[in-house]
Scaffold this motif. Sequence first.
Motif, short mmCIF file in Angstrom:
data_model
loop_
_atom_site.label_atom_id
_atom_site.label_comp_id
_atom_site.label_asym_id
_atom_site.label_seq_id
_atom_site.Cartn_x
_atom_site.Cartn_y
_atom_site.Cartn_z
N VAL A 143 67.29 78.53 45.97
CA VAL A 143 66.53 77.34 46.36
C VAL A 143 65.74 76.79 45.18
CG1 VAL A 143 64.63 76.52 47.83
CG2 VAL A 143 66.44 77.96 48.81
N ARG A 144 65.23 77.67 44.34
CA ARG A 144 64.44 77.22 43.18
C ARG A 144 65.28 76.47 42.15
NH1 ARG A 144 61.68 82.26 43.95
NH2 ARG A 144 63.02 83.28 42.37
N GLN A 145 66.60 76.50 42.29
CA GLN A 145 67.46 75.74 41.38
C GLN A 145 67.51 74.26 41.76
OE1 GLN A 145 68.63 77.48 38.63
NE2 GLN A 145 67.27 78.93 39.66
N GLY A 146 66.81 73.88 42.83
CA GLY A 146 66.80 72.49 43.26
C GLY A 146 67.71 72.21 44.44
N ILE A 147 67.82 73.19 45.34
CA ILE A 147 68.67 73.05 46.51
C ILE A 147 67.80 72.96 47.76
CG2 ILE A 147 70.46 74.15 47.91
CD1 ILE A 147 71.51 75.46 45.38
N GLY A 148 68.03 71.94 48.56
CA GLY A 148 67.35 71.78 49.84
C GLY A 148 68.31 72.03 50.99
N TYR A 149 67.80 72.58 52.10
CA TYR A 149 68.65 72.94 53.23
C TYR A 149 68.01 72.44 54.51
CZ TYR A 149 71.03 76.00 56.66
OH TYR A 149 71.73 76.49 57.73
N VAL A 150 68.77 71.67 55.29
CA VAL A 150 68.33 71.18 56.60
C VAL A 150 69.20 71.86 57.65
CG1 VAL A 150 67.95 69.17 58.06
CG2 VAL A 150 67.69 68.96 55.57
N PRO A 151 68.69 72.89 58.34
CA PRO A 151 69.52 73.62 59.29
C PRO A 151 69.75 72.82 60.57
CG PRO A 151 67.28 74.45 59.36
CD PRO A 151 67.33 73.44 58.24
N GLU A 152 70.74 73.24 61.33
CA GLU A 152 71.08 72.56 62.58
C GLU A 152 69.91 72.58 63.56
OE1 GLU A 152 74.51 72.76 66.09
OE2 GLU A 152 74.49 74.24 64.47
N ASN A 153 69.14 73.66 63.54
CA ASN A 153 68.00 73.76 64.47
C ASN A 153 66.73 73.11 63.92
OD1 ASN A 153 67.07 75.54 62.54
ND2 ASN A 153 67.13 77.36 63.87
N MET A 154 66.84 72.42 62.80
CA MET A 154 65.80 71.63 62.14
C MET A 154 64.76 72.49 61.42
SD MET A 154 65.19 68.56 64.87
CE MET A 154 66.55 67.92 65.82
N GLY A 155 64.39 73.64 61.95
CA GLY A 155 63.52 74.57 61.23
C GLY A 155 62.08 74.10 61.04
N ILE A 156 61.60 73.22 61.92
CA ILE A 156 60.21 72.77 61.79
C ILE A 156 59.28 73.69 62.58
CG2 ILE A 156 60.91 70.38 61.43
CD1 ILE A 156 60.08 69.81 64.31
N PHE A 157 57.97 73.60 62.27
CA PHE A 157 56.96 74.41 62.94
C PHE A 157 56.28 73.52 63.98
CE2 PHE A 157 57.56 76.21 58.74
CZ PHE A 157 57.76 77.56 59.05
N SER A 158 56.58 73.77 65.25
CA SER A 158 56.16 72.87 66.33
C SER A 158 54.66 72.77 66.49
CB SER A 158 56.79 73.33 67.66
OG SER A 158 58.20 73.24 67.60
N LEU A 159 53.93 73.84 66.21
CA LEU A 159 52.49 73.83 66.43
C LEU A 159 51.72 73.22 65.26
CD1 LEU A 159 51.96 77.34 68.10
CD2 LEU A 159 52.24 75.11 69.20
N LEU A 160 52.40 73.03 64.14
CA LEU A 160 51.76 72.41 62.98
C LEU A 160 51.98 70.91 63.01
CD1 LEU A 160 52.73 74.89 60.12
CD2 LEU A 160 50.72 74.94 61.61
#
Length: 241
Positions: free
Chosen positions: A78-95
């Motif tokens: 990831v530190r090489q400049g790769i971003g990943y958007v998973p199918e389940n979105m991966g967000i934090f609902s309470l934040l």
Amino acid sequence: MSAPLLTMEGVHTHIGHYHILQGVDLTLPRGELTVLLGRNGAGKTTTLRTIINLWQASKGRIVFDGQDITNWRTPRIVRQGIGYVPENMGIFSLLTVQENMRLAAERRHFDTARLDWIFGLFPALKKFWTTPAGLLSGGQKQMLSIARAIIEPRAFLIIDEPSKGLAPAIIKDLVQAIRELKQTDTTILLVEQNFSFARAVGDHVAVMDDGRVVHAGSMSDLADDTELQGRLLGLSLDAHA
């Protein structure tokens, strides 16, 4: 012609007793968008997760920007400049939206100009900046998931099923946002089942079946060839326009 940003050479992946990827060969042209198509269970999501080593390749080679990353740990990749958007979105609902974005930002600080650019892509995020992410609509959550992945400049962005479950009006906005993102020379690998969406944003296409890439070429060539669509996917893209 510039060297590809990423190549997969004969990549196999096992998950438990299951042999999912069975020799994937894939080449991603630098600065362009490749759509990964295929029936359910063909190995598309496994391919994405194998690239960033969430699932370890059991055989083969993955090269990113000239470096063999096959056995690198996910944080290093990831530190090489790769971003990943998973199918389940991966967000934090309470934040809140802001807190979700801050977690994804380098050193937890925002580049003001880049944040303003993201607000231009996804105006709803500015409107709901202090709202808990769990209260957003499905489309707004997807926008937040993509925004988190691009809050820092990315050489390569991996997106899994971004239009899944979204209303047509939201999909239209998402198409426009991805087209604008393409103008930044970000290389994108996109898994998508909505073929109208895929055709609208894709430069190239790779079709998977039974854990292998069985076709690779330009999106325009596939979109114009209904016989090829039927042979590879069992349907016509025109039926999903």
